[in-house]
Design a protein around this motif. Sequence first.
Motif, PDB file in Angstrom:
ATOM      1  N   ALA A   1      40.208  41.243  29.216  1.00  0.00           N
ATOM      2  CA  ALA A   1      40.816  41.333  30.547  1.00  0.00           C
ATOM      3  C   ALA A   1      40.589  40.052  31.346  1.00  0.00           C
ATOM      4  N   PHE A   2      39.387  39.501  31.285  1.00  0.00           N
ATOM      5  CA  PHE A   2      39.089  38.272  32.024  1.00  0.00           C
ATOM      6  C   PHE A   2      39.938  37.109  31.522  1.00  0.00           C
ATOM      7  N   LYS A   3      40.221  37.106  30.239  1.00  0.00           N
ATOM      8  CA  LYS A   3      41.047  36.035  29.681  1.00  0.00           C
ATOM      9  C   LYS A   3      42.466  36.050  30.248  1.00  0.00           C
ATOM     10  N   GLU A   4      42.920  37.208  30.723  1.00  0.00           N
ATOM     11  CA  GLU A   4      44.282  37.333  31.253  1.00  0.00           C
ATOM     12  C   GLU A   4      44.373  37.038  32.748  1.00  0.00           C
ATOM     13  N   LEU A   5      43.252  36.883  33.412  1.00  0.00           N
ATOM     14  CA  LEU A   5      43.274  36.661  34.862  1.00  0.00           C
ATOM     15  C   LEU A   5      43.942  35.336  35.217  1.00  0.00           C
ATOM     16  N   LYS A   6      44.733  35.369  36.266  1.00  0.00           N
ATOM     17  CA  LYS A   6      45.305  34.152  36.829  1.00  0.00           C
ATOM     18  C   LYS A   6      44.459  33.634  37.996  1.00  0.00           C
ATOM     19  N   THR A   7      43.690  34.535  38.612  1.00  0.00           N
ATOM     20  CA  THR A   7      42.824  34.178  39.741  1.00  0.00           C
ATOM     21  C   THR A   7      41.387  34.103  39.252  1.00  0.00           C
ATOM     22  N   THR A   8      40.740  32.982  39.468  1.00  0.00           N
ATOM     23  CA  THR A   8      39.365  32.803  39.010  1.00  0.00           C
ATOM     24  C   THR A   8      38.383  33.252  40.086  1.00  0.00           C
ATOM     25  N   PRO A   9      37.545  34.267  39.791  1.00  0.00           N
ATOM     26  CA  PRO A   9      36.550  34.686  40.782  1.00  0.00           C
ATOM     27  C   PRO A   9      35.342  33.758  40.778  1.00  0.00           C
ATOM     28  N   GLN A  10      34.638  33.737  41.887  1.00  0.00           N
ATOM     29  CA  GLN A  10      33.379  32.975  41.968  1.00  0.00           C
ATOM     30  C   GLN A  10      32.162  33.894  41.868  1.00  0.00           C
ATOM     31  N   LEU A  11      32.426  35.214  41.846  1.00  0.00           N
ATOM     32  CA  LEU A  11      31.354  36.209  41.774  1.00  0.00           C
ATOM     33  C   LEU A  11      31.934  37.467  41.139  1.00  0.00           C
ATOM     34  N   VAL A  12      31.118  38.152  40.323  1.00  0.00           N
ATOM     35  CA  VAL A  12      31.546  39.399  39.686  1.00  0.00           C
ATOM     36  C   VAL A  12      30.539  40.500  40.025  1.00  0.00           C
ATOM     37  N   VAL A  13      31.056  41.653  40.440  1.00  0.00           N
ATOM     38  CA  VAL A  13      30.217  42.829  40.685  1.00  0.00           C
ATOM     39  C   VAL A  13      30.510  43.851  39.590  1.00  0.00           C
ATOM     40  N   CYS A  14      29.473  44.254  38.876  1.00  0.00           N
ATOM     41  CA  CYS A  14      29.624  45.192  37.765  1.00  0.00           C
ATOM     42  C   CYS A  14      29.116  46.578  38.157  1.00  0.00           C
ATOM     43  N   ASP A  15      29.836  47.586  37.718  1.00  0.00           N
ATOM     44  CA  ASP A  15      29.402  48.971  37.911  1.00  0.00           C
ATOM     45  C   ASP A  15      28.378  49.275  36.829  1.00  0.00           C
ATOM     46  N   GLY A  16      27.141  48.862  37.063  1.00  0.00           N
ATOM     47  CA  GLY A  16      26.082  49.023  36.068  1.00  0.00           C
ATOM     48  C   GLY A  16      24.893  48.159  36.439  1.00  0.00           C
ATOM     49  N   GLN A  17      24.065  47.874  35.451  1.00  0.00           N
ATOM     50  CA  GLN A  17      22.808  47.187  35.704  1.00  0.00           C
ATOM     51  C   GLN A  17      22.879  45.712  35.323  1.00  0.00           C
ATOM     52  N   GLY A  18      22.032  44.931  35.998  1.00  0.00           N
ATOM     53  CA  GLY A  18      21.792  43.550  35.609  1.00  0.00           C
ATOM     54  C   GLY A  18      20.445  43.490  34.908  1.00  0.00           C
TER      55      GLY A  18
ATOM     56  N   ILE B   1      39.354  40.785  44.371  1.00  0.00           N
ATOM     57  CA  ILE B   1      39.583  40.991  45.793  1.00  0.00           C
ATOM     58  C   ILE B   1      39.274  39.713  46.574  1.00  0.00           C
ATOM     59  N   ASP B   2      39.960  39.565  47.666  1.00  0.00           N
ATOM     60  CA  ASP B   2      39.717  38.448  48.566  1.00  0.00           C
ATOM     61  C   ASP B   2      38.375  38.668  49.267  1.00  0.00           C
ATOM     62  N   ALA B   3      37.534  37.655  49.256  1.00  0.00           N
ATOM     63  CA  ALA B   3      36.179  37.815  49.784  1.00  0.00           C
ATOM     64  C   ALA B   3      36.145  38.041  51.286  1.00  0.00           C
ATOM     65  N   THR B   4      37.197  37.642  51.990  1.00  0.00           N
ATOM     66  CA  THR B   4      37.243  37.808  53.439  1.00  0.00           C
ATOM     67  C   THR B   4      37.913  39.117  53.846  1.00  0.00           C
ATOM     68  N   SER B   5      39.115  39.353  53.328  1.00  0.00           N
ATOM     69  CA  SER B   5      39.878  40.542  53.722  1.00  0.00           C
ATOM     70  C   SER B   5      39.502  41.781  52.914  1.00  0.00           C
ATOM     71  N   LEU B   6      38.887  41.576  51.737  1.00  0.00           N
ATOM     72  CA  LEU B   6      38.542  42.641  50.787  1.00  0.00           C
ATOM     73  C   LEU B   6      39.782  43.344  50.228  1.00  0.00           C
ATOM     74  N   GLN B   7      40.916  42.671  50.309  1.00  0.00           N
ATOM     75  CA  GLN B   7      42.149  43.208  49.744  1.00  0.00           C
ATOM     76  C   GLN B   7      42.288  42.779  48.285  1.00  0.00           C
ATOM     77  N   VAL B   8      42.872  43.661  47.470  1.00  0.00           N
ATOM     78  CA  VAL B   8      43.081  43.351  46.059  1.00  0.00           C
ATOM     79  C   VAL B   8      44.196  42.315  45.920  1.00  0.00           C
ATOM     80  N   VAL B   9      43.923  41.256  45.157  1.00  0.00           N
ATOM     81  CA  VAL B   9      44.930  40.214  44.943  1.00  0.00           C
ATOM     82  C   VAL B   9      45.415  40.175  43.494  1.00  0.00           C
ATOM     83  N   GLU B  10      44.659  40.778  42.576  1.00  0.00           N
ATOM     84  CA  GLU B  10      45.091  40.819  41.178  1.00  0.00           C
ATOM     85  C   GLU B  10      44.323  41.934  40.465  1.00  0.00           C
ATOM     86  N   SER B  11      44.959  42.525  39.468  1.00  0.00           N
ATOM     87  CA  SER B  11      44.269  43.522  38.645  1.00  0.00           C
ATOM     88  C   SER B  11      44.788  43.448  37.221  1.00  0.00           C
ATOM     89  N   ILE B  12      43.896  43.648  36.288  1.00  0.00           N
ATOM     90  CA  ILE B  12      44.210  43.619  34.856  1.00  0.00           C
ATOM     91  C   ILE B  12      43.621  44.872  34.211  1.00  0.00           C
TER      92      ILE B  12
END
Length: 228
Positions: free
Chosen positions: A97-114, A60-71
């Motif tokens: 899935a990450f290997k197929e991304l065309k858009t490189t994120p600068q941050l990842v949010v996981c549904d789970g624990q760190g 997602i775009d960090a400003t608009s929060l719109q989805v720009v790519e999905s795998i």
Amino acid sequence: MEPIIQHPWNIDEQEAINLQRQLAQQVIKEDQLTDVRFIAGVDVAYHAESDLLVAGVVIIDATSLQVVESIVIQDTVEFPYIPGLFSFRELPPLVRAFKELKTTPQLVVCDGQGIAHPRRFGLASHLGVLFGIPTIGCGKTRLLGEYEEPAQERGAYSPLIDQGEVIGGVLRTQPNIKPIFVSIGHGISLPTACAWITKLSPKYRLPETTRQADQLVNKVSAELNSSR
């Protein structure tokens, strides 16, 4: 995107635990964020009656929060269900899935624990260390730790504590709504992680990263269920 660390996935329970303890030493708990333009959300859904799973990554775009790519990746479960070792079930297809991304994120949010994990190395930390990217764990429920209820206003959080150590924050993303459990994954501080999750949750309890990833994998999983 390619992982900067490679390790085997076809290992037994004790080997997995030992690997978690080893890699946990590489978790960075300070901010290493660059200019955040794109943020990834990840989720995994399991097929109801088979060993199939669906892993999804949304950007997602960090400003608009719109989805720009999905795998979406469909795979089979290779690692048994063992509490505390979910990353060994879910990360292999997510890495694909990450290997197929065309858009490189600068941050990842996981549904789970760190680091809010018995060995301080949940899925968010595992993913962050593998790719060398800042990650946040954002769980709907608590895995461990004690806390006091945060204030009712949006953005309020209280520390999640285990054995005298702060392992996360119990964050109120919407007024008078049940909080969520935020923890450092890798390359980020807890205050920054909570601030990002608050920003990513303008309308709902869960951040848009989690909501969009969840909707993506559940849609594909439902289609799989109905076709079998």
